[in-house]
Design a protein around this motif. Structure first.
Motif, PDB file in Angstrom:
ATOM      1  N   ARG A 125       0.854  -1.201   0.000  1.00 39.04           N
ATOM      2  CA  ARG A 125       0.000   0.000   0.000  1.00 39.04           C
ATOM      3  C   ARG A 125       0.885   1.245   0.000  1.00 39.04           C
ATOM      4  O   ARG A 125       1.717   1.418   0.891  1.00 39.04           O
ATOM      5  CB  ARG A 125      -0.904   0.006   1.237  1.00 39.04           C
ATOM      6  CG  ARG A 125      -1.911  -1.124   1.250  1.00 39.04           C
ATOM      7  CD  ARG A 125      -2.885  -0.947   2.384  1.00 39.04           C
ATOM      8  NE  ARG A 125      -3.684   0.266   2.189  1.00 39.04           N
ATOM      9  CZ  ARG A 125      -4.226   0.975   3.177  1.00 39.04           C
ATOM     10  NH1 ARG A 125      -4.038   0.631   4.430  1.00 39.04           N
ATOM     11  NH2 ARG A 125      -4.956   2.037   2.922  1.00 39.04           N
ATOM     12  N   THR A 126       0.697   2.076  -0.991  1.00 39.51           N
ATOM     13  CA  THR A 126       1.539   3.266  -1.132  1.00 39.51           C
ATOM     14  C   THR A 126       0.692   4.533  -1.096  1.00 39.51           C
ATOM     15  O   THR A 126      -0.342   4.605  -1.757  1.00 39.51           O
ATOM     16  CB  THR A 126       2.321   3.210  -2.466  1.00 39.51           C
ATOM     17  OG1 THR A 126       3.095   2.018  -2.479  1.00 39.51           O
ATOM     18  CG2 THR A 126       3.250   4.406  -2.618  1.00 39.51           C
ATOM     19  N   LEU A 127       1.173   5.484  -0.327  1.00 40.43           N
ATOM     20  CA  LEU A 127       0.506   6.788  -0.225  1.00 40.43           C
ATOM     21  C   LEU A 127       1.326   7.825  -0.985  1.00 40.43           C
ATOM     22  O   LEU A 127       2.541   7.897  -0.810  1.00 40.43           O
ATOM     23  CB  LEU A 127       0.398   7.198   1.249  1.00 40.43           C
ATOM     24  CG  LEU A 127      -0.120   8.606   1.543  1.00 40.43           C
ATOM     25  CD1 LEU A 127      -1.579   8.752   1.128  1.00 40.43           C
ATOM     26  CD2 LEU A 127       0.043   8.926   3.032  1.00 40.43           C
ATOM     27  N   ILE A 128       0.659   8.593  -1.825  1.00 34.85           N
ATOM     28  CA  ILE A 128       1.325   9.724  -2.489  1.00 34.85           C
ATOM     29  C   ILE A 128       0.629  11.006  -2.043  1.00 34.85           C
ATOM     30  O   ILE A 128      -0.588  11.130  -2.184  1.00 34.85           O
ATOM     31  CB  ILE A 128       1.267   9.613  -4.034  1.00 34.85           C
ATOM     32  CG1 ILE A 128       1.889   8.293  -4.508  1.00 34.85           C
ATOM     33  CG2 ILE A 128       1.974  10.804  -4.684  1.00 34.85           C
ATOM     34  CD1 ILE A 128       1.829   8.082  -6.025  1.00 34.85           C
ATOM     35  N   LEU A 129       1.408  11.917  -1.482  1.00 34.75           N
ATOM     36  CA  LEU A 129       0.893  13.232  -1.101  1.00 34.75           C
ATOM     37  C   LEU A 129       1.569  14.258  -1.993  1.00 34.75           C
ATOM     38  O   LEU A 129       2.789  14.236  -2.149  1.00 34.75           O
ATOM     39  CB  LEU A 129       1.235  13.538   0.353  1.00 34.75           C
ATOM     40  CG  LEU A 129       0.512  12.713   1.420  1.00 34.75           C
ATOM     41  CD1 LEU A 129       1.106  13.011   2.791  1.00 34.75           C
ATOM     42  CD2 LEU A 129      -0.979  13.006   1.402  1.00 34.75           C
ATOM     43  N   TYR A 130       0.785  15.149  -2.571  1.00 33.71           N
ATOM     44  CA  TYR A 130       1.413  16.142  -3.453  1.00 33.71           C
ATOM     45  C   TYR A 130       0.846  17.533  -3.202  1.00 33.71           C
ATOM     46  O   TYR A 130      -0.293  17.698  -2.770  1.00 33.71           O
ATOM     47  CB  TYR A 130       1.237  15.748  -4.927  1.00 33.71           C
ATOM     48  CG  TYR A 130      -0.197  15.642  -5.369  1.00 33.71           C
ATOM     49  CD1 TYR A 130      -0.871  14.424  -5.301  1.00 33.71           C
ATOM     50  CD2 TYR A 130      -0.886  16.752  -5.831  1.00 33.71           C
ATOM     51  CE1 TYR A 130      -2.196  14.323  -5.687  1.00 33.71           C
ATOM     52  CE2 TYR A 130      -2.213  16.660  -6.223  1.00 33.71           C
ATOM     53  CZ  TYR A 130      -2.859  15.446  -6.152  1.00 33.71           C
ATOM     54  OH  TYR A 130      -4.185  15.355  -6.522  1.00 33.71           O
ATOM     55  N   ALA A 131       1.693  18.524  -3.456  1.00 35.10           N
ATOM     56  CA  ALA A 131       1.281  19.922  -3.329  1.00 35.10           C
ATOM     57  C   ALA A 131       1.472  20.589  -4.681  1.00 35.10           C
ATOM     58  O   ALA A 131       2.581  20.585  -5.228  1.00 35.10           O
ATOM     59  CB  ALA A 131       2.126  20.619  -2.267  1.00 35.10           C
ATOM     60  N   THR A 132       0.392  21.121  -5.217  1.00 30.86           N
ATOM     61  CA  THR A 132       0.434  21.703  -6.558  1.00 30.86           C
ATOM     62  C   THR A 132      -0.311  23.028  -6.563  1.00 30.86           C
ATOM     63  O   THR A 132      -1.250  23.207  -5.786  1.00 30.86           O
ATOM     64  CB  THR A 132      -0.198  20.723  -7.577  1.00 30.86           C
ATOM     65  OG1 THR A 132      -0.025  21.223  -8.894  1.00 30.86           O
ATOM     66  CG2 THR A 132      -1.687  20.490  -7.304  1.00 30.86           C
TER      67      THR A 132
END
Ligand SMILES: Cc1cc2nc3c(=O)[nH]c(=O)nc-3n(C[C@H](O)[C@H](O)[C@H](O)COP(=O)(O)O)c2cc1C
Length: 180
Positions: free
Chosen positions: A3-10
């Motif tokens: 299980r992989t979490l990706i958090l991004y700020a754009t």
């Protein structure tokens, strides 16, 4: 299934596209992936519940957004225990007038400020999206990139991202998680 979490700020959406490409590669490698914008994470989001975490953010006016710094800093203890990766998106990282050492500095400053040492990091060339800027920002960006020898035709957008490198980044993370 990892299980992989990706958090991004754009701000203008380009980092979201990069995050989505990384998610796509990881899904092809058999990961269950959740990708969330860091300014609208689900209530009770717990990075410790995932097997690995990737964080990505773009640079505006020389820094990554404060809300992302706060979020990552708040979870740094959990993040330190997992395979982690961080990518920093900017015009300094690639394209005409790039300044790779500045791009690297942005990345290192962010990680120092939040107290996180992910095993994998990358600077990623971003995009110049004149069509998405208001009048003031368009003028400002044209002036800014003009000084560094960048693209100043505001009637079109420019994308400098090396998508193959983005896919290699995702692939390396998948391999790292397999070993973990
Ligand atoms: C107002 C503004 C300020 C920016 N400041 C910088 C900067 O200081 N250094 C840099 O390398 N890139 C800078 N950039 C370029 C962005 O990092 C690049 O456009 C990136 O693709 C934006 O990603 P996003 O759409 O996910 O926000 C700036 C862009 C804008 C629009």
């Amino acid at each position: 299934m990892p299980r992989t979490l990706i958090l991004y700020a754009t701000t203008e959406g380009h980092t979201a596209r990069i995050a989505e490409r990384i998610a796509q590669v990881l899904r092809e490698r058999g990961h269950a992936v959740e990708a969330h914008p860091a300014d609208a994470t689900p209530v009770g989001l717990n990075p410790a519940a995932y097997d690995g975490v990737i964080v990505g953010a773009s640079i505006h006016y020389g820094r990554h957004p404060g809300y992302l710094r706060a979020l990552v800093r708040g979870h740094r203890t959990a993040l330190a225990k997992q395979p982690g990766a961080f990518f920093s998106v900017s015009l300094s990282a690639g394209g005409p007038g790039a300044k790779p050492e500045a791009a690297r500095r942005y990345l290192e400053t962010f990680l120092r400020q939040v107290g996180w040492r992910p095993q994998q990091t990358a600077t990623v060339a971003g995009a110049l999206q004149y069509s998405k800027y208001g009048v003031f920002k368009r003028l400002l960006m044209r002036m800014f990139v003009g000084v560094t020898g960048g693209d100043t035709d505001t009637s079109r957008d420019y994308e400098y991202t090396d998508w193959d490198a983005v896919e290699r980044f995702a692939d390396a993370f998948a391999r790292r998680m397999k070993q973990a």
